[in-house]
Design an enzyme around this catalytic site. Structure first.
Site, PDB file in Angstrom:
ATOM      1  N   GLU A  73       0.856  -1.179   0.000  1.00 25.43           N
ATOM      2  CA  GLU A  73       0.000   0.000   0.000  1.00 25.43           C
ATOM      3  C   GLU A  73       0.896   1.233   0.000  1.00 25.43           C
ATOM      4  O   GLU A  73       1.555   1.518   0.997  1.00 25.43           O
ATOM      5  CB  GLU A  73      -0.904  -0.081   1.245  1.00 25.43           C
ATOM      6  CG  GLU A  73      -2.002   0.935   1.290  1.00 25.43           C
ATOM      7  CD  GLU A  73      -2.866   0.952   0.022  1.00 25.43           C
ATOM      8  OE1 GLU A  73      -3.228  -0.123  -0.491  1.00 25.43           O
ATOM      9  OE2 GLU A  73      -3.158   2.062  -0.454  1.00 25.43           O
TER      10      GLU A  73
ATOM     11  N   GLU B 183       7.464 -11.732  -8.604  1.00 29.23           N
ATOM     12  CA  GLU B 183       7.870 -12.511  -7.422  1.00 29.23           C
ATOM     13  C   GLU B 183       6.770 -13.450  -6.926  1.00 29.23           C
ATOM     14  O   GLU B 183       7.067 -14.482  -6.332  1.00 29.23           O
ATOM     15  CB  GLU B 183       8.342 -11.582  -6.285  1.00 29.23           C
ATOM     16  CG  GLU B 183       7.256 -10.832  -5.512  1.00 29.23           C
ATOM     17  CD  GLU B 183       6.587  -9.702  -6.294  1.00 29.23           C
ATOM     18  OE1 GLU B 183       7.020  -9.401  -7.419  1.00 29.23           O
ATOM     19  OE2 GLU B 183       5.611  -9.134  -5.761  1.00 29.23           O
TER      20      GLU B 183
ATOM     21  N   CYS C 220       5.029  -2.303  -8.475  1.00 29.82           N
ATOM     22  CA  CYS C 220       3.671  -1.914  -8.100  1.00 29.82           C
ATOM     23  C   CYS C 220       3.680  -0.734  -7.122  1.00 29.82           C
ATOM     24  O   CYS C 220       3.995   0.364  -7.533  1.00 29.82           O
ATOM     25  CB  CYS C 220       2.929  -3.129  -7.589  1.00 29.82           C
ATOM     26  SG  CYS C 220       1.227  -3.104  -8.111  1.00 29.82           S
TER      27      CYS C 220
ATOM     28  N   HIS D 293       3.803  -8.146 -10.739  1.00 28.83           N
ATOM     29  CA  HIS D 293       4.484  -8.862  -9.639  1.00 28.83           C
ATOM     30  C   HIS D 293       5.122 -10.174 -10.084  1.00 28.83           C
ATOM     31  O   HIS D 293       4.500 -11.228  -9.938  1.00 28.83           O
ATOM     32  CB  HIS D 293       3.459  -9.229  -8.563  1.00 28.83           C
ATOM     33  CG  HIS D 293       2.964  -8.070  -7.775  1.00 28.83           C
ATOM     34  ND1 HIS D 293       3.526  -7.688  -6.588  1.00 28.83           N
ATOM     35  CD2 HIS D 293       1.950  -7.212  -8.002  1.00 28.83           C
ATOM     36  CE1 HIS D 293       2.886  -6.637  -6.103  1.00 28.83           C
ATOM     37  NE2 HIS D 293       1.923  -6.334  -6.947  1.00 28.83           N
TER      38      HIS D 293
HETATM   39  N1  GLN Z   1      -2.957  -0.393  -5.066  1.00 27.06           N
HETATM   40  C1  GLN Z   1      -1.722  -0.253  -4.387  1.00 27.06           C
HETATM   41  C2  GLN Z   1      -1.344   1.221  -4.159  1.00 27.06           C
HETATM   42  O1  GLN Z   1      -1.920   2.070  -4.741  1.00 27.06           O
HETATM   43  C3  GLN Z   1      -0.602  -0.945  -5.120  1.00 27.06           C
HETATM   44  C4  GLN Z   1      -0.908  -2.422  -5.266  1.00 27.06           C
HETATM   45  C5  GLN Z   1       0.265  -3.319  -5.257  1.00 27.06           C
HETATM   46  O2  GLN Z   1       1.380  -2.956  -4.835  1.00 27.06           O
HETATM   47  N2  GLN Z   1       0.054  -4.547  -5.677  1.00 27.06           N
HETATM   48  O3  GLN Z   1      -0.491   1.487  -3.394  1.00 27.06           O
END
Ligand code: GLN
Length: 188
Positions: free
Chosen positions: A48, A172, A79, A170
């Protein structure tokens, strides 16, 4: 000697560490400036981004990461890690990203119904790979120096600029090691 640091403030850092361990690559969890100082490269995992951003500020790590990466430390963000590494996060007022790479990114861009999906990706120099997207962001703009390594639906999903590599999916989670190999192959 290589020592990979995986930012372990929140998110899926355990998956990265397990994969690196399986490949016998020395790696540690990074929670403090002292941890970071031991590392030769850094991964910011998915999670997050708002939470990680807050913890990066309170731990003092934000400043130290910017300093090390601007001096050439290889970096890989996936991400949430890509969101944090960006120069600009569209419409985001709660935190400021680290600005490690010249991209503009939008959070949760694939909508709520399709929070997660998998798709085949052609990655420059690596052939066809499976990309797992989990509430993924979209890279909306890139600077002139940014190289696109993979795209999906007209948007870059894997890009690099010098020593900074970021992806919105991702590898991993399915134990795909190619991104880590790319990170380890960067000049140190
Ligand atoms: N939705 C998350 C964000 O905005 C990111 C999602 C993820 O790292 N898989 O931080």
């Amino acid at each position: 000697m290589v020592l990979v640091g995986v930012l372990a403030l929140q998110g899926d850092f355990r998956e990265h560490l397990a994969l690196l361990k399986e490949k016998f690559i020395p790696a540690i969890e990074v929670r403090s400036i002292a941890d970071l100082q031991k590392c030769t490269c850094l991964i910011i995992p998915g999670g997050e981004s708002t939470t990680i951003a807050k913890l990066l500020e309170t731990s003092g790590l934000a400043k130290e990461i910017k300093k090390r990466v601007s001096k050439g430390m290889p970096f890989y963000g996936t991400c949430a890690g890509a969101i944090l590494a960006a120069k600009k996060v569209a419409g985001e007022k709660r935190f400021r990203p680290l600005g490690l790479i010249d991209i503009e990114i939008g959070r949760n861009a694939y909508g709520r119904q399709v929070d997660s999906f998998e798709t085949g990706l052609d990655v420059k120099g690596h052939g066809r790979l499976n990309g797992i997207f989990i509430r993924a962001p979209v890279i909306r703009k890139i600077g002139k120096e940014v190289e696109v390594l993979a795209e999906f639906e007209g948007h870059p999903v894997l890009v690099c600029e010098g020593n900074v590599l970021v992806g919105t999916f991702h590898p991993e989670t399915e134990k795909n090691f190619f991104m880590h190999k790319m990170l380890l192959g960067m000049d140190m």
